[in-house]
Design a protein around this motif. Structure first.
Motif, PDB file in Angstrom:
ATOM      1  N   PHE A 268      -3.300   4.851   9.963  1.00 56.74           N
ATOM      2  CA  PHE A 268      -2.970   4.577   8.570  1.00 56.74           C
ATOM      3  C   PHE A 268      -1.598   3.922   8.511  1.00 56.74           C
ATOM      4  CE2 PHE A 268      -6.188   7.781   8.431  1.00 56.74           C
ATOM      5  CZ  PHE A 268      -6.928   7.511   7.283  1.00 56.74           C
TER       6      PHE A 268
ATOM      7  N   GLY B 166      -2.668  -1.289   6.781  1.00 57.78           N
ATOM      8  CA  GLY B 166      -4.111  -1.185   6.563  1.00 57.78           C
ATOM      9  C   GLY B 166      -4.612   0.110   7.166  1.00 57.78           C
ATOM     10  N   ILE B 167      -5.891   0.146   7.494  1.00 61.26           N
ATOM     11  CA  ILE B 167      -6.465   1.272   8.235  1.00 61.26           C
ATOM     12  C   ILE B 167      -7.176   0.694   9.451  1.00 61.26           C
ATOM     13  CG2 ILE B 167      -8.098   3.196   8.247  1.00 61.26           C
ATOM     14  CD1 ILE B 167      -7.761   3.419   5.231  1.00 61.26           C
TER      15      ILE B 167
ATOM     16  N   GLY C  80     -11.557   0.141   8.635  1.00 64.38           N
ATOM     17  CA  GLY C  80     -10.744   0.090   7.426  1.00 64.38           C
ATOM     18  C   GLY C  80     -11.330  -0.824   6.373  1.00 64.38           C
TER      19      GLY C  80
ATOM     20  N   GLU D 299      -9.158   0.246   3.125  1.00 63.81           N
ATOM     21  CA  GLU D 299      -7.707   0.219   3.316  1.00 63.81           C
ATOM     22  C   GLU D 299      -6.962  -0.189   2.055  1.00 63.81           C
ATOM     23  OE1 GLU D 299      -6.920  -4.145   5.362  1.00 63.81           O
ATOM     24  OE2 GLU D 299      -7.123  -2.397   6.653  1.00 63.81           O
TER      25      GLU D 299
ATOM     26  N   SER E 182      -4.802   3.338   2.464  1.00 60.27           N
ATOM     27  CA  SER E 182      -3.783   3.092   3.490  1.00 60.27           C
ATOM     28  C   SER E 182      -2.449   3.716   3.080  1.00 60.27           C
ATOM     29  CB  SER E 182      -3.599   1.591   3.713  1.00 60.27           C
ATOM     30  OG  SER E 182      -3.010   0.997   2.574  1.00 60.27           O
TER      31      SER E 182
END
Length: 248
Positions: free
Chosen positions: A134, A137-138, A155, A165, A169
């Motif tokens: 995290f 973004g993811i 994400g 995300e 995120s």
């Protein structure tokens, strides 16, 4: 042989020499801000700055990228950097910027996952393990009995009509000034969706926010998989990048 790891992120480019026996940084990492726009040439210059901060003396460099990397070099997606990265031969570009040093390029979350499986929270774990980073973004890294399934990029699963995300995120938490409780609720919805799709035995929660796992992991309910913070925290990408370079 001195191996260097560099982690390209949406907000920063950080790196350091890596001790591959210990799975840790050999020196304190150095970071520069990711340029905006984050074009290939601008980011490559940032990578060069990081490596040259340590004198530029190394044998190989592993570099993470926040997107899909195929064939160990070709960029296919660029969600949190400039779209001009798409279809770039990243290995050739970055090697040239670093004076011809051998370069290995891989997805950022995959690098973090490889490091956590070897030295961190996933060490010795079989079954299905999912690392999620995290940050801007993811990122995601999926392992089946210790074997990486590369470039999952989970994400970008849809959550509430948006890329996940864009809902859960760390950047979203900061941008919208969400409380830990509010953000944990969003992360919980995301984890539930991923769990429905992949039924992991273990979630490893990484990225810079892993340092504060005690503030949000206890607030997440209803997830059947075990959830633990990444042990290498935000250095996992650097370590994993160096590991990949050492094996190239």
């Amino acid at each position: 042989m001195e191996i260097f790891g560099v982690d390209i992120g949406g907000s920063g480019i950080k790196g350091a020499p890596v001790d591959l026996e210990r799975g840790d940084l050999a020196q304190e990492r150095f970071k520069v801000l990711t340029p905006h726009p984050a074009t290939p040439d601008a980011v490559a210059d940032g990578v060069k700055q990081v490596v040259e901060n340590f004198g530029g003396r190394c044998d190989r460099v592993g570099i993470t990228f926040p997107g899909v990397v195929t064939g160990g070099s070709t960029i296919r997606t660029a969600a949190n950097v400039d779209k001009s990265w798409i279809d770039v031969d990243a290995r050739a570009l970055l090697s040239a910027e670093l004076g011809g040093l051998p370069v290995t390029v891989l997805n950022d979350a995959d690098a973090a996952g490889v490091a956590e499986m070897q030295f961190g929270a996933g060490q010795g774990r079989k079954g299905t393990v999912m690392l999620l980073t995290f940050g801007t973004g993811i990122g995601s890294a999926l392992f089946s009995d210790g074997v990486l399934v590369p470039n999952t990029e989970l994400g970008h699963l849809e959550l509430d009509g948006h890329d996940a995300e864009r809902r859960a995120s760390t950047k979203v938490k900061e941008d919208h000034d969400l409380s830990w409780e509010q953000w944990a609720h969003r992360v919980q919805k995301y984890l539930a969706h991923v769990e429905m799709l992949f039924s992991p035995d273990l979630f490893v929660i990484g990225g810079g926010v892993s340092r504060k796992a005690h503030k949000f992991l206890p607030l997440i309910e209803g997830i059947k998989a075990e959830m633990v913070p990444a042990q290498l925290q935000n250095n996992a990408g650097i370590v994993g990048a160096a590991m990949a370079a050492s094996r190239a």
